[in-house]
Design a protein around this motif. Structure first.
Motif, PDB file in Angstrom:
ATOM      1  N   VAL A   1       0.933  -1.235   0.049  1.00 45.62           N
ATOM      2  CA  VAL A   1      -0.093   0.064   0.051  1.00 45.62           C
ATOM      3  C   VAL A   1       1.037   1.266   0.059  1.00 45.62           C
ATOM      4  CG1 VAL A   1      -1.829   1.165   1.198  1.00 45.62           C
ATOM      5  CG2 VAL A   1      -1.803  -1.035   1.492  1.00 45.62           C
ATOM      6  N   LEU A   2       0.716   1.893  -0.953  1.00 41.64           N
ATOM      7  CA  LEU A   2       1.650   3.172  -1.061  1.00 41.64           C
ATOM      8  C   LEU A   2       0.777   4.384  -0.959  1.00 41.64           C
ATOM      9  CD1 LEU A   2       2.773   2.254  -5.023  1.00 41.64           C
ATOM     10  CD2 LEU A   2       4.181   1.989  -2.645  1.00 41.64           C
ATOM     11  N   ARG A   3       1.161   4.967   0.209  1.00 44.04           N
ATOM     12  CA  ARG A   3       0.385   6.311   0.816  1.00 44.04           C
ATOM     13  C   ARG A   3       1.011   7.573   0.595  1.00 44.04           C
ATOM     14  NH1 ARG A   3      -0.738   2.541   4.631  1.00 44.04           N
ATOM     15  NH2 ARG A   3      -3.088   1.992   4.700  1.00 44.04           N
ATOM     16  N   ALA A   4       0.279   8.591   0.156  1.00 39.99           N
ATOM     17  CA  ALA A   4       0.609   9.977   0.009  1.00 39.99           C
ATOM     18  C   ALA A   4       0.280  10.535   1.011  1.00 39.99           C
ATOM     19  CB  ALA A   4       0.259  10.476  -1.484  1.00 39.99           C
ATOM     20  N   VAL A   5       1.070  12.000   1.362  1.00 38.52           N
ATOM     21  CA  VAL A   5       0.708  13.015   2.469  1.00 38.52           C
ATOM     22  C   VAL A   5      -0.560  13.480   2.123  1.00 38.52           C
ATOM     23  CG1 VAL A   5       3.126  13.619   2.643  1.00 38.52           C
ATOM     24  CG2 VAL A   5       1.773  14.950   1.227  1.00 38.52           C
TER      25      VAL A   5
ATOM     26  N   PHE B   1       8.688  -0.206 -10.588  1.00 37.28           N
ATOM     27  CA  PHE B   1       8.533   0.911  -9.958  1.00 37.28           C
ATOM     28  C   PHE B   1       9.578   1.409  -9.446  1.00 37.28           C
ATOM     29  CE2 PHE B   1       3.963   0.115 -10.334  1.00 37.28           C
ATOM     30  CZ  PHE B   1       3.419   1.341  -9.691  1.00 37.28           C
ATOM     31  N   ILE B   2       9.738   2.653  -9.224  1.00 32.62           N
ATOM     32  CA  ILE B   2      11.102   3.344  -8.498  1.00 32.62           C
ATOM     33  C   ILE B   2      10.526   4.395  -7.580  1.00 32.62           C
ATOM     34  CG2 ILE B   2      12.529   3.285 -10.667  1.00 32.62           C
ATOM     35  CD1 ILE B   2      12.050   6.265 -10.837  1.00 32.62           C
ATOM     36  N   VAL B   3      11.113   4.647  -6.380  1.00 30.91           N
ATOM     37  CA  VAL B   3      10.850   5.620  -5.617  1.00 30.91           C
ATOM     38  C   VAL B   3      11.753   6.783  -6.110  1.00 30.91           C
ATOM     39  CG1 VAL B   3      10.902   6.584  -3.364  1.00 30.91           C
ATOM     40  CG2 VAL B   3      10.354   4.078  -3.868  1.00 30.91           C
TER      41      VAL B   3
ATOM     42  N   LEU C   1       9.424  12.390  -2.670  1.00 27.42           N
ATOM     43  CA  LEU C   1       9.273  11.161  -3.112  1.00 27.42           C
ATOM     44  C   LEU C   1       8.003  10.763  -4.092  1.00 27.42           C
ATOM     45  CD1 LEU C   1      10.531   9.241   0.216  1.00 27.42           C
ATOM     46  CD2 LEU C   1      12.036  10.183  -1.718  1.00 27.42           C
ATOM     47  N   TRP C   2       8.344   9.921  -4.996  1.00 28.73           N
ATOM     48  CA  TRP C   2       7.221   9.631  -5.811  1.00 28.73           C
ATOM     49  C   TRP C   2       7.287   8.242  -6.417  1.00 28.73           C
ATOM     50  CZ3 TRP C   2       6.407  12.308 -11.280  1.00 28.73           C
ATOM     51  CH2 TRP C   2       4.720  11.543 -11.823  1.00 28.73           C
ATOM     52  N   ALA C   3       6.347   7.539  -6.149  1.00 24.81           N
ATOM     53  CA  ALA C   3       6.347   5.947  -6.429  1.00 24.81           C
ATOM     54  C   ALA C   3       5.879   5.916  -7.895  1.00 24.81           C
ATOM     55  CB  ALA C   3       5.698   5.063  -5.710  1.00 24.81           C
ATOM     56  N   VAL C   4       6.565   5.501  -8.778  1.00 21.95           N
ATOM     57  CA  VAL C   4       6.392   5.695 -10.151  1.00 21.95           C
ATOM     58  C   VAL C   4       7.011   4.838 -11.206  1.00 21.95           C
ATOM     59  CG1 VAL C   4       8.037   7.789 -10.526  1.00 21.95           C
ATOM     60  CG2 VAL C   4       6.101   7.422 -12.132  1.00 21.95           C
TER      61      VAL C   4
ATOM     62  N   GLU D   1      -4.601   8.214 -17.785  1.00 20.12           N
ATOM     63  CA  GLU D   1      -5.155   6.980 -16.950  1.00 20.12           C
ATOM     64  C   GLU D   1      -4.175   6.168 -16.627  1.00 20.12           C
ATOM     65  OE1 GLU D   1      -7.928   5.230 -19.260  1.00 20.12           O
ATOM     66  OE2 GLU D   1      -9.227   6.961 -19.741  1.00 20.12           O
ATOM     67  N   ARG D   2      -2.875   6.525 -16.902  1.00 16.18           N
ATOM     68  CA  ARG D   2      -1.608   5.491 -16.580  1.00 16.18           C
ATOM     69  C   ARG D   2      -1.190   5.695 -15.474  1.00 16.18           C
ATOM     70  NH1 ARG D   2       1.894   7.177 -21.895  1.00 16.18           N
ATOM     71  NH2 ARG D   2       0.471   6.701 -23.513  1.00 16.18           N
ATOM     72  N   PHE D   3      -1.378   6.393 -14.555  1.00 14.40           N
ATOM     73  CA  PHE D   3      -0.531   6.746 -13.025  1.00 14.40           C
ATOM     74  C   PHE D   3      -1.408   6.507 -11.850  1.00 14.40           C
ATOM     75  CE2 PHE D   3       1.672   8.814 -16.617  1.00 14.40           C
ATOM     76  CZ  PHE D   3       3.088   8.118 -16.210  1.00 14.40           C
ATOM     77  N   GLY D   4      -2.313   5.994 -11.887  1.00 13.07           N
ATOM     78  CA  GLY D   4      -3.378   5.807 -10.633  1.00 13.07           C
ATOM     79  C   GLY D   4      -2.740   5.100  -9.752  1.00 13.07           C
ATOM     80  N   SER D   5      -1.683   4.420  -9.975  1.00 11.76           N
ATOM     81  CA  SER D   5      -0.952   3.329  -8.632  1.00 11.76           C
ATOM     82  C   SER D   5       0.272   4.073  -8.473  1.00 11.76           C
ATOM     83  CB  SER D   5      -0.927   1.969  -9.228  1.00 11.76           C
ATOM     84  OG  SER D   5       0.109   2.029 -10.522  1.00 11.76           O
ATOM     85  N   CYS D   6       0.371   5.341  -8.892  1.00 14.86           N
ATOM     86  CA  CYS D   6       1.691   6.006  -8.321  1.00 14.86           C
ATOM     87  C   CYS D   6       1.596   7.492  -7.857  1.00 14.86           C
ATOM     88  CB  CYS D   6       2.221   6.492 -10.022  1.00 14.86           C
ATOM     89  SG  CYS D   6       2.682   5.236 -11.129  1.00 14.86           S
TER      90      CYS D   6
END
Length: 191
Positions: A116-120, A137-139, A156-159, A175-180
């Motif tokens: 689970v990747l969480r943003a601020v 994926f990179i951080v 930081l960005w999970a992408v 529509e490409r980055f919903g999991s980032c």
């Protein structure tokens, strides 16, 4: 004995240099906290007072591994060049592989593991670990050669490089980055 004579005696005895020694290397503020199925920890349990953002996002943990900017930057970096949804242009992003970050945190994973990747801002993306590995994926710590700031896409960005994955490249850029999640600050490892 007055203070001046006391300090003089310490200096003569060789103790004064210890009083003026360079401060020990201090860890910077934690930018990324990894919790869940991890084998090691470098910080204590969740603290509802000190961990206010996590508290508001209803998180809790017994142990965690935290990374400051130096620790994330010390991992081998990878560079990707995806087209970003914000301007439709190709940008250079660099940072360690997410898999390497998880390994450094002692993540205990299996074939069915999820992260689970969480943003601020509270945004969370649940990603199968196999997908994160397959999509590399990179951080990300840097965008176009500059460290990313909080308030932008960072720090930081999970992408991943969606342009290099045929099923993602076929989708509209928006529509490409919903999991980032950008402004990534927490990863929960679910074994």
């Amino acid at each position: 004995m007055d203070k001046r004579h006391f300090l003089g005696a310490l200096a003569a005895a060789g103790a004064l240099p210890a009083l003026h020694a360079a401060p020990s290397a201090r860890r910077g503020p934690a930018l990324l906290t990894v919790t869940g199925a991890i084998a090691k920890a470098n910080r204590g349990p969740f603290n509802p007072v000190a961990d206010q953002m996590m508290h508001k996002q209803k998180l809790g943990f017994d142990k965690a591994w935290v990374f400051d900017f130096a620790a994330i930057s010390a991992l081998p970096a990878v560079t990707i060049r995806p087209t970003l949804e914000y301007d439709g242009k190709v940008h250079t992003l660099s940072g360690p592989l997410l898999a390497d970050v998880l390994k450094a945190a002692g993540a205990q994973t299996g074939a069915a593991s999820k992260i689970v990747l969480r943003a601020v801002d509270g945004y969370a993306a649940v990603v199968p670990l196999a997908q994160a590995r397959a999509q590399r994926f990179i951080v990300a710590t840097h965008l176009d050669g500059e460290a990313m700031a909080l308030g932008g896409l960072g720090p930081l960005w999970a992408v991943y490089d969606a342009d290099r994955i045929p099923e993602m490249a076929a989708k509209p850029v928006a529509e490409r980055f919903g999991s980032c999640p950008w402004a990534l600050y927490h990863i929960e490892v679910q074994a």
